[in-house]
Design a protein around this motif. Structure first.
Motif, PDB file in Angstrom:
ATOM      1  N   TYR A 172      39.348  58.180  35.403  1.00 27.84           N
ATOM      2  CA  TYR A 172      39.893  57.883  36.721  1.00 27.84           C
ATOM      3  C   TYR A 172      41.073  56.926  36.604  1.00 27.84           C
ATOM      4  N   GLU A 173      42.108  57.210  37.387  1.00 26.43           N
ATOM      5  CA  GLU A 173      43.226  56.272  37.519  1.00 26.43           C
ATOM      6  C   GLU A 173      43.014  55.450  38.775  1.00 26.43           C
ATOM      7  N   HIS A 174      43.174  54.138  38.633  1.00 19.60           N
ATOM      8  CA  HIS A 174      43.104  53.273  39.812  1.00 19.60           C
ATOM      9  C   HIS A 174      44.377  53.441  40.636  1.00 19.60           C
ATOM     10  N   ILE A 175      44.207  53.685  41.924  1.00 19.99           N
ATOM     11  CA  ILE A 175      45.342  53.779  42.856  1.00 19.99           C
ATOM     12  C   ILE A 175      45.450  52.430  43.563  1.00 19.99           C
ATOM     13  N   GLY A 176      46.660  51.871  43.607  1.00 20.99           N
ATOM     14  CA  GLY A 176      46.825  50.503  44.110  1.00 20.99           C
ATOM     15  C   GLY A 176      46.765  50.360  45.620  1.00 20.99           C
ATOM     16  N   VAL A 177      45.757  50.924  46.234  1.00 24.11           N
ATOM     17  CA  VAL A 177      45.531  50.742  47.674  1.00 24.11           C
ATOM     18  C   VAL A 177      44.180  50.047  47.819  1.00 24.11           C
ATOM     19  N   TYR A 178      44.177  48.881  48.465  1.00 20.06           N
ATOM     20  CA  TYR A 178      42.949  48.094  48.597  1.00 20.06           C
ATOM     21  C   TYR A 178      42.648  47.844  50.071  1.00 20.06           C
ATOM     22  N   ALA A 179      41.372  47.627  50.367  1.00 21.29           N
ATOM     23  CA  ALA A 179      40.995  47.057  51.664  1.00 21.29           C
ATOM     24  C   ALA A 179      40.061  45.888  51.393  1.00 21.29           C
ATOM     25  N   PHE A 180      40.218  44.831  52.197  1.00 20.61           N
ATOM     26  CA  PHE A 180      39.417  43.618  51.986  1.00 20.61           C
ATOM     27  C   PHE A 180      38.885  43.127  53.333  1.00 20.61           C
ATOM     28  N   ARG A 181      37.733  42.471  53.291  1.00 22.64           N
ATOM     29  CA  ARG A 181      37.399  41.579  54.386  1.00 22.64           C
ATOM     30  C   ARG A 181      38.343  40.382  54.243  1.00 22.64           C
ATOM     31  N   LYS A 182      38.790  39.846  55.353  1.00 23.21           N
ATOM     32  CA  LYS A 182      39.804  38.779  55.301  1.00 23.21           C
ATOM     33  C   LYS A 182      39.377  37.632  54.383  1.00 23.21           C
ATOM     34  N   GLN A 183      38.116  37.205  54.497  1.00 23.35           N
ATOM     35  CA  GLN A 183      37.668  36.051  53.704  1.00 23.35           C
ATOM     36  C   GLN A 183      37.683  36.358  52.206  1.00 23.35           C
ATOM     37  N   ALA A 184      37.351  37.588  51.834  1.00 26.35           N
ATOM     38  CA  ALA A 184      37.369  37.971  50.412  1.00 26.35           C
ATOM     39  C   ALA A 184      38.786  37.855  49.848  1.00 26.35           C
ATOM     40  N   LEU A 185      39.762  38.249  50.650  1.00 28.41           N
ATOM     41  CA  LEU A 185      41.161  38.158  50.217  1.00 28.41           C
ATOM     42  C   LEU A 185      41.582  36.696  50.073  1.00 28.41           C
ATOM     43  N   LEU A 186      41.203  35.861  51.041  1.00 28.57           N
ATOM     44  CA  LEU A 186      41.563  34.437  50.968  1.00 28.57           C
ATOM     45  C   LEU A 186      40.876  33.774  49.770  1.00 28.57           C
ATOM     46  N   ASN A 187      39.621  34.167  49.501  1.00 27.03           N
ATOM     47  CA  ASN A 187      38.922  33.643  48.313  1.00 27.03           C
ATOM     48  C   ASN A 187      39.695  33.980  47.041  1.00 27.03           C
ATOM     49  N   PHE A 188      40.107  35.247  46.942  1.00 25.25           N
ATOM     50  CA  PHE A 188      40.832  35.734  45.766  1.00 25.25           C
ATOM     51  C   PHE A 188      42.033  34.842  45.452  1.00 25.25           C
ATOM     52  N   THR A 189      42.772  34.508  46.486  1.00 24.71           N
ATOM     53  CA  THR A 189      44.018  33.755  46.252  1.00 24.71           C
ATOM     54  C   THR A 189      43.749  32.288  45.931  1.00 24.71           C
ATOM     55  N   ASN A 190      42.543  31.814  46.222  1.00 20.81           N
ATOM     56  CA  ASN A 190      42.193  30.434  45.873  1.00 20.81           C
ATOM     57  C   ASN A 190      41.610  30.321  44.471  1.00 20.81           C
ATOM     58  N   TRP A 191      41.173  31.456  43.900  1.00 25.37           N
ATOM     59  CA  TRP A 191      40.645  31.437  42.541  1.00 25.37           C
ATOM     60  C   TRP A 191      41.794  31.427  41.543  1.00 25.37           C
ATOM     61  N   PRO A 192      41.682  30.624  40.470  1.00 23.77           N
ATOM     62  CA  PRO A 192      42.708  30.680  39.422  1.00 23.77           C
ATOM     63  C   PRO A 192      42.707  32.051  38.730  1.00 23.77           C
ATOM     64  N   MET A 193      43.868  32.421  38.171  1.00 24.46           N
ATOM     65  CA  MET A 193      43.953  33.667  37.409  1.00 24.46           C
ATOM     66  C   MET A 193      42.947  33.632  36.256  1.00 24.46           C
ATOM     67  N   THR A 194      42.349  34.796  35.984  1.00 26.76           N
ATOM     68  CA  THR A 194      41.278  34.870  34.988  1.00 26.76           C
ATOM     69  C   THR A 194      41.788  35.474  33.669  1.00 26.76           C
ATOM     70  N   CYS A 204      43.173  43.133  40.073  1.00 25.20           N
ATOM     71  CA  CYS A 204      41.816  43.297  40.615  1.00 25.20           C
ATOM     72  C   CYS A 204      40.739  42.879  39.620  1.00 25.20           C
ATOM     73  N   LEU A 205      41.115  42.664  38.345  1.00 15.47           N
ATOM     74  CA  LEU A 205      40.137  42.149  37.390  1.00 15.47           C
ATOM     75  C   LEU A 205      39.644  40.751  37.786  1.00 15.47           C
ATOM     76  N   ARG A 206      40.467  40.016  38.549  1.00 18.62           N
ATOM     77  CA  ARG A 206      40.037  38.690  38.993  1.00 18.62           C
ATOM     78  C   ARG A 206      38.767  38.787  39.844  1.00 18.62           C
ATOM     79  N   TYR A 207      38.700  39.806  40.706  1.00 13.13           N
ATOM     80  CA  TYR A 207      37.483  39.991  41.508  1.00 13.13           C
ATOM     81  C   TYR A 207      36.268  40.174  40.601  1.00 13.13           C
ATOM     82  N   LEU A 208      36.407  41.049  39.606  1.00 15.19           N
ATOM     83  CA  LEU A 208      35.278  41.317  38.707  1.00 15.19           C
ATOM     84  C   LEU A 208      34.860  40.066  37.949  1.00 15.19           C
ATOM     85  N   GLU A 209      35.854  39.291  37.517  1.00 17.16           N
ATOM     86  CA  GLU A 209      35.538  38.100  36.732  1.00 17.16           C
ATOM     87  C   GLU A 209      34.871  37.013  37.581  1.00 17.16           C
TER      88      GLU A 209
END
Length: 239
Positions: A172-194, A204-209
């Motif tokens: 499978y190829e990942h297609i760069g279209v995402y949907a987020f709950r607003k809080q999940a997106l804000l959390n992502f940007t507050n986490w340091p790069m992994t 999107c590996l940051r979410y997994l990490e």
């Protein structure tokens, strides 16, 4: 009723193909194709382009569209749209990459339906890769999923690796279209790069990490993402 908006992050200075979003495709810029096709789905309360570029901003607003200028410099599209939605009253944010001009209604609809499951924080898309050349190509980000269609790993490498020559494998190829709950997106940007994200340059590996799987949906061929001049030629042919 949940408020659902689409945000299209749009950088002018792309590394591999500078100014790609302003390239003409049959008399209309790539970014306008993306914006117009997203709007035409009728799935969103609002559609916005978020950009660091006056040129892209003017391209959208002068054609009657919604655009916002980024205030800060951003590493990723997710960071760019998180800044824009922080002060907006919205429940679910769909991130459409500016270089995906062939957006269609049905896959976006499927993506939004993932959020009927309360446990889903982030959802994204993938399509089946058939050609070995694309499977081997690091520009095609591959994704492996579990039985519930939650992402296990994203990589530019070949995953899974075909150690067995007889086991049937779907790539499978990942297609760069995402949907987020607003809080999940804000959390992502507050986490340091992994570490994995930094190594692969796949955000999107940051979410997994941080322990947040992405719920993946399989979509039919979504057309071409415009990453290189060759992609633009392929898109011309598709149109």
């Amino acid at each position: 009723m949940a408020k659902v908006i689409a945000m299209i992050p749009a950088r002018y200075a792309a590394t591999r193909f500078p100014a790609k979003l302003m390239q003409q495709l049959k008399g209309k810029s790539v970014i306008r194709h993306t914006y117009d096709n997203t709007l035409a789905t009728g799935l969103f309360d609002e559609v916005w382009v978020v950009t660091d570029s006056d040129v892209i901003y003017q391209e959208i607003v002068s054609n009657g569209g919604n655009a916002r200028m980024s205030v800060q410099e951003h590493e990723s599209g997710s960071d760019r749209i998180a800044e824009a939605v922080a002060d907006m009253d919205v429940d679910i944010v769909l991130n459409v990459q500016g270089d995906t001009p062939f957006i269609k209604t049905k896959p976006l609809q499927q993506l939004l339906q993932c959020f009927q499951d309360e446990t889903v924080q982030v959802a994204s898309m993938m399509q089946v890769l058939h050609e070995q050349e694309q499977i081997n190509d690091p520009n095609f980000v591959k994704v492996a999923v579990d039985r519930k269609m939650n992402s296990l790993m994203f990589s530019r490498s070949v995953i899974p690796y075909p150690r067995s020559t007889t086991a049937p494998i779907t790539y499978y190829e990942h297609i760069g279209v995402y949907a987020f709950r607003k809080q999940a997106l804000l959390n992502f940007t507050n986490w340091p790069m992994t570490p994995l994200e930094a190594a692969e340059k796949v955000e999107c590996l940051r979410y997994l990490e941080y322990g947040v799987p992405l719920r993946m949906i399989v979509v039919d061929y979504m057309g071409v993402e415009i990453d290189t001049p060759e992609d633009l030629e392929r898109a011309e042919k598709l149109l």
